[in-house]
Design a protein around this motif. Structure first.
Motif, PDB file in Angstrom:
ATOM      1  N   ALA A  49       0.858  -1.180   0.000  1.00 15.41           N
ATOM      2  CA  ALA A  49       0.000   0.000   0.000  1.00 15.41           C
ATOM      3  C   ALA A  49       0.897   1.233   0.000  1.00 15.41           C
ATOM      4  CB  ALA A  49      -0.895   0.011   1.230  1.00 15.41           C
ATOM      5  N   ILE A  50       0.459   2.264  -0.673  1.00 13.72           N
ATOM      6  CA  ILE A  50       1.198   3.523  -0.705  1.00 13.72           C
ATOM      7  C   ILE A  50       0.495   4.506   0.222  1.00 13.72           C
ATOM      8  CG2 ILE A  50       1.912   5.476  -2.136  1.00 13.72           C
ATOM      9  CD1 ILE A  50       1.938   3.434  -4.502  1.00 13.72           C
ATOM     10  N   HIS A  51       1.207   4.917   1.252  1.00 16.84           N
ATOM     11  CA  HIS A  51       0.685   5.925   2.178  1.00 16.84           C
ATOM     12  C   HIS A  51       1.260   7.269   1.761  1.00 16.84           C
ATOM     13  CE1 HIS A  51      -0.056   2.739   5.529  1.00 16.84           C
ATOM     14  NE2 HIS A  51      -0.889   2.639   4.508  1.00 16.84           N
ATOM     15  N   ASP A  52       0.393   8.252   1.638  1.00 12.79           N
ATOM     16  CA  ASP A  52       0.857   9.558   1.194  1.00 12.79           C
ATOM     17  C   ASP A  52       0.344  10.637   2.141  1.00 12.79           C
ATOM     18  OD1 ASP A  52       2.274  11.288  -0.386  1.00 12.79           O
ATOM     19  OD2 ASP A  52       1.173  10.846  -2.224  1.00 12.79           O
ATOM     20  N   PHE A  53       1.021  11.744   2.116  1.00 14.47           N
ATOM     21  CA  PHE A  53       0.720  12.876   2.989  1.00 14.47           C
ATOM     22  C   PHE A  53       0.248  14.013   2.093  1.00 14.47           C
ATOM     23  CE2 PHE A  53       4.158  10.254   4.593  1.00 14.47           C
ATOM     24  CZ  PHE A  53       3.543   9.745   5.728  1.00 14.47           C
ATOM     25  N   GLN A  57      -5.743  15.242   7.796  1.00 11.43           N
ATOM     26  CA  GLN A  57      -5.329  15.020   9.179  1.00 11.43           C
ATOM     27  C   GLN A  57      -4.491  13.757   9.340  1.00 11.43           C
ATOM     28  OE1 GLN A  57      -9.260  15.205  10.959  1.00 11.43           O
ATOM     29  NE2 GLN A  57      -8.779  17.211  11.827  1.00 11.43           N
ATOM     30  N   THR A  58      -4.621  12.827   8.428  1.00 14.46           N
ATOM     31  CA  THR A  58      -3.816  11.610   8.449  1.00 14.46           C
ATOM     32  C   THR A  58      -3.449  11.250   7.015  1.00 14.46           C
ATOM     33  OG1 THR A  58      -3.678   9.352   9.347  1.00 14.46           O
ATOM     34  CG2 THR A  58      -5.796  10.020   8.367  1.00 14.46           C
ATOM     35  N   TYR A  59      -2.683  10.208   6.855  1.00 15.68           N
ATOM     36  CA  TYR A  59      -2.235   9.795   5.527  1.00 15.68           C
ATOM     37  C   TYR A  59      -3.402   9.235   4.709  1.00 15.68           C
ATOM     38  CZ  TYR A  59      -2.307   5.140   7.657  1.00 15.68           C
ATOM     39  OH  TYR A  59      -2.683   3.998   8.302  1.00 15.68           O
ATOM     40  N   THR A  60      -3.228   9.204   3.402  1.00 12.19           N
ATOM     41  CA  THR A  60      -4.156   8.502   2.522  1.00 12.19           C
ATOM     42  C   THR A  60      -3.487   7.197   2.108  1.00 12.19           C
ATOM     43  OG1 THR A  60      -3.291   9.626   0.565  1.00 12.19           O
ATOM     44  CG2 THR A  60      -5.211  10.619   1.648  1.00 12.19           C
ATOM     45  N   GLU A  61      -4.296   6.263   1.653  1.00 12.34           N
ATOM     46  CA  GLU A  61      -3.759   4.945   1.278  1.00 12.34           C
ATOM     47  C   GLU A  61      -4.262   4.548  -0.094  1.00 12.34           C
ATOM     48  OE1 GLU A  61      -3.068   1.262   3.965  1.00 12.34           O
ATOM     49  OE2 GLU A  61      -5.110   1.086   3.188  1.00 12.34           O
ATOM     50  N   LYS A  62      -3.327   4.069  -0.917  1.00  9.44           N
ATOM     51  CA  LYS A  62      -3.656   3.582  -2.249  1.00  9.44           C
ATOM     52  C   LYS A  62      -2.985   2.230  -2.438  1.00  9.44           C
ATOM     53  CE  LYS A  62      -3.382   8.377  -3.615  1.00  9.44           C
ATOM     54  NZ  LYS A  62      -3.067   8.846  -2.272  1.00  9.44           N
ATOM     55  N   ARG A  63      -3.527   1.396  -3.286  1.00  7.45           N
ATOM     56  CA  ARG A  63      -2.930   0.096  -3.579  1.00  7.45           C
ATOM     57  C   ARG A  63      -1.589   0.312  -4.262  1.00  7.45           C
ATOM     58  NH1 ARG A  63      -0.839  -4.395  -4.416  1.00  7.45           N
ATOM     59  NH2 ARG A  63      -2.005  -6.260  -4.982  1.00  7.45           N
ATOM     60  N   GLY A  64      -0.589  -0.410  -3.807  1.00  7.73           N
ATOM     61  CA  GLY A  64       0.746  -0.324  -4.394  1.00  7.73           C
ATOM     62  C   GLY A  64       1.034  -1.499  -5.305  1.00  7.73           C
ATOM     63  N   MET A 158       8.964  14.341   9.854  1.00  8.30           N
ATOM     64  CA  MET A 158       8.787  13.152   9.007  1.00  8.30           C
ATOM     65  C   MET A 158      10.086  12.735   8.319  1.00  8.30           C
ATOM     66  SD  MET A 158       5.903  11.638   9.104  1.00  8.30           S
ATOM     67  CE  MET A 158       4.406  11.972   9.987  1.00  8.30           C
ATOM     68  N   THR A 159      11.081  13.601   8.315  1.00  2.00           N
ATOM     69  CA  THR A 159      12.367  13.275   7.692  1.00  2.00           C
ATOM     70  C   THR A 159      13.411  12.822   8.713  1.00  2.00           C
ATOM     71  OG1 THR A 159      13.008  15.591   7.869  1.00  2.00           O
ATOM     72  CG2 THR A 159      12.015  14.877   5.766  1.00  2.00           C
ATOM     73  N   PRO A 174       9.342   9.386   4.322  1.00  2.00           N
ATOM     74  CA  PRO A 174      10.186  10.544   4.015  1.00  2.00           C
ATOM     75  C   PRO A 174      11.497  10.557   4.815  1.00  2.00           C
ATOM     76  CG  PRO A 174       7.893  11.243   4.157  1.00  2.00           C
ATOM     77  CD  PRO A 174       7.953   9.820   4.650  1.00  2.00           C
ATOM     78  N   ALA A 175      11.583   9.753   5.852  1.00  2.00           N
ATOM     79  CA  ALA A 175      12.795   9.670   6.681  1.00  2.00           C
ATOM     80  C   ALA A 175      13.821   8.684   6.130  1.00  2.00           C
ATOM     81  CB  ALA A 175      12.426   9.257   8.107  1.00  2.00           C
TER      82      ALA A 175
END
Length: 193
Positions: A49-53, A57-64, A158-159, A174-175
């Motif tokens: 899954a791809i979590h994105d910012f 308020q929280t991350y979104t999730e897409k199928r990776g 996040m880094t 991102p870290a």
């Protein structure tokens, strides 16, 4: 540099970047990396899954992507490896329900072998009971799990990443530059230009 044998424990919906990037980086610098998942064998795959910012308020999730496993879970033991990596995503919640996974994580911790975990990965460390008294970072939503497990939760950008002895943790993909660099240092890997 001596080649290290590194084990990744993953499951379906592991975060895409948090498995692929460290796997490729550790392989690129010359380490042997095996990736396993309970109930699966060499050649099987896990869904990512791809979590994105994206400003919510929280991350979104897409199928990776599908990530192909290169070792059999049932054949691995802590004695064969120098270090452990636990990526994030939703997989750590599921992995924490497997007694054999918890026992494997505990074996790495007892042996004081390097462990790198990112994002939701420290939830598995908390479930295994191996972070009490440690400085730990994770995705902010995991803070309660970390604190209840007796660790000191560190809010980082996040880094950012944090090392406590042989444990290296970070809040999210991102870290990667800081997290992987600190893990390589713990492993004793020297990179020169």
């Amino acid at each position: 540099m001596a080649q290290k044998r590194i084990l990744f424990i993953v499951g379906d919906f592991v975060e895409d970047y948090e498995i692929m990037v460290p796997f490729q980086m550790l392989d690129m610098v010359g380490h042997h990396v095996d990736v396993v998942s309970p109930g699966k064998k060499t050649g099987d795959h896990v869904a990512t899954a791809i979590h994105d910012f994206e400003g919510f308020q929280t991350y979104t999730e897409k199928r990776g992507h599908n990530f192909t496993l290169n070792a059999n879970y049932d054949d691995v033991s802590e004695e064969e490896y120098d270090a452990l990596v636990i990526p994030g995503g939703r997989a750590p919640e599921h992995l924490a329900t497997h007694a054999s996974v918890l026992e494997l994580v505990q074996a790495f911790s007892r042996a004081n072998k390097p462990i790198a975990s990112i994002c939701h990965g420290p939830v598995l460390l908390a479930a295994a009971g191996v972070i009490s008294g440690k400085k730990v970072s994770a995705y902010p939503a995991c803070q309660a799990d970390i604190v209840l497990a007796g660790a000191s939760y560190h809010t980082l950008p996040m880094t950012g990443a944090i090392t406590d002895g042989t444990l290296v943790t970070a809040p999210a993909w991102p870290a990667h530059p800081a997290w992987i660099a600190q893990f390589l240092e713990v492993l004793g890997t020297k990179i020169t230009r």
